[in-house]
Design a protein around this motif. Sequence first.
Motif, PDB file in Angstrom:
ATOM      1  N   TYR A 134       8.425   7.775  -3.601  1.00  0.00           N
ATOM      2  CA  TYR A 134       7.436   7.457  -2.572  1.00  0.00           C
ATOM      3  C   TYR A 134       6.165   7.094  -3.320  1.00  0.00           C
ATOM      4  O   TYR A 134       5.628   7.886  -4.104  1.00  0.00           O
ATOM      5  CB  TYR A 134       7.203   8.639  -1.634  1.00  0.00           C
ATOM      6  N   THR A 192      -4.155   3.826  -3.127  1.00  0.00           N
ATOM      7  CA  THR A 192      -5.450   4.002  -2.494  1.00  0.00           C
ATOM      8  C   THR A 192      -6.508   3.370  -3.395  1.00  0.00           C
ATOM      9  O   THR A 192      -6.196   2.895  -4.486  1.00  0.00           O
ATOM     10  CB  THR A 192      -5.792   5.495  -2.296  1.00  0.00           C
ATOM     11  N   ARG A 199       2.214   5.537  -3.056  1.00  0.00           N
ATOM     12  CA  ARG A 199       1.098   5.338  -2.136  1.00  0.00           C
ATOM     13  C   ARG A 199      -0.118   4.900  -2.918  1.00  0.00           C
ATOM     14  O   ARG A 199      -0.566   5.598  -3.824  1.00  0.00           O
ATOM     15  CB  ARG A 199       0.837   6.644  -1.419  1.00  0.00           C
ATOM     16  N   THR A 245      -3.100   5.485  -7.596  1.00  0.00           N
ATOM     17  CA  THR A 245      -1.752   5.421  -7.037  1.00  0.00           C
ATOM     18  C   THR A 245      -1.060   6.759  -7.209  1.00  0.00           C
ATOM     19  O   THR A 245      -1.034   7.317  -8.305  1.00  0.00           O
ATOM     20  CB  THR A 245      -0.932   4.322  -7.734  1.00  0.00           C
ATOM     21  N   ARG A 281       4.852  12.569   3.567  1.00  0.00           N
ATOM     22  CA  ARG A 281       3.751  11.665   3.934  1.00  0.00           C
ATOM     23  C   ARG A 281       2.524  12.441   4.406  1.00  0.00           C
ATOM     24  O   ARG A 281       1.397  12.108   4.060  1.00  0.00           O
ATOM     25  CB  ARG A 281       4.206  10.692   5.018  1.00  0.00           C
ATOM     26  N   ASP A 320       8.687   3.308  -0.075  1.00  0.00           N
ATOM     27  CA  ASP A 320       9.680   4.371  -0.151  1.00  0.00           C
ATOM     28  C   ASP A 320      10.937   3.720  -0.716  1.00  0.00           C
ATOM     29  O   ASP A 320      11.622   2.974  -0.009  1.00  0.00           O
ATOM     30  CB  ASP A 320       9.927   4.974   1.228  1.00  0.00           C
ATOM     31  N   CYS A 324       0.874  13.994   1.454  1.00  0.00           N
ATOM     32  CA  CYS A 324       0.195  12.947   0.676  1.00  0.00           C
ATOM     33  C   CYS A 324      -1.119  12.549   1.338  1.00  0.00           C
ATOM     34  O   CYS A 324      -2.117  12.322   0.651  1.00  0.00           O
ATOM     35  CB  CYS A 324       1.096  11.729   0.500  1.00  0.00           C
ATOM     36  N   ASP A 325      -1.133  12.462   2.664  1.00  0.00           N
ATOM     37  CA  ASP A 325      -2.372  12.166   3.390  1.00  0.00           C
ATOM     38  C   ASP A 325      -3.443  13.206   3.073  1.00  0.00           C
ATOM     39  O   ASP A 325      -4.590  12.871   2.775  1.00  0.00           O
ATOM     40  CB  ASP A 325      -2.135  12.133   4.900  1.00  0.00           C
ATOM     41  N   ARG A 369       0.831  -1.210   0.000  1.00  0.00           N
ATOM     42  CA  ARG A 369       0.000   0.000   0.000  1.00  0.00           C
ATOM     43  C   ARG A 369       0.862   1.256   0.000  1.00  0.00           C
ATOM     44  O   ARG A 369       0.411   2.325  -0.390  1.00  0.00           O
ATOM     45  CB  ARG A 369      -0.907   0.032   1.236  1.00  0.00           C
ATOM     46  N   GLU A 370       2.108   1.109   0.467  1.00  0.00           N
ATOM     47  CA  GLU A 370       3.008   2.257   0.574  1.00  0.00           C
ATOM     48  C   GLU A 370       4.437   1.760   0.389  1.00  0.00           C
ATOM     49  O   GLU A 370       4.793   0.701   0.900  1.00  0.00           O
ATOM     50  CB  GLU A 370       2.832   2.895   1.952  1.00  0.00           C
TER      51      GLU A 370
END
Length: 135
Positions: free
Chosen positions: A67, A71, A69, A75, A90, A58, A93-94, A55-56
């Motif tokens: 990086y 969802t 991520r 992506t 991070r 680095d 990105c959230d 899911r993540e």
Amino acid sequence: MNALFDDLLAIEGVKGAMFFSAAGELLFEESGAGGMDKAAARDWQALLASLAGAREADLIFDMGRLYIRKTDEGTLVVTMGRIAPSAMIRLNCDVLLSELKNHKGSDRLFEGAKLKPKKGLGRFFHLPGLYENKD
């Protein structure tokens, strides 16, 4: 839509960002201050397919970092230099992914892409047919 990515691209060390739909279609690509080499979307798809269970991620290379991520919406790939504030990236990105989730279906980034409901065996497979044209 570029405004959503501005905060992320403004972070020192971030070279660029890309967002792929859940079907693998490149929806957004932008270079930050340091620039980013333009690679074919199919080249990125090979890398993203190799990270299918994650899911993540680095990833650290000689010339920089990636990086990645994943969802439900797609992506996010952030390219950066070797020295970049990971926690700040991070966090941004959230926030970005949260805003993208809220804008889904109502913004130009997702224009022309409509998520079909997943039914039957199709929900277990990541097929390009998940998105259809609104026309």
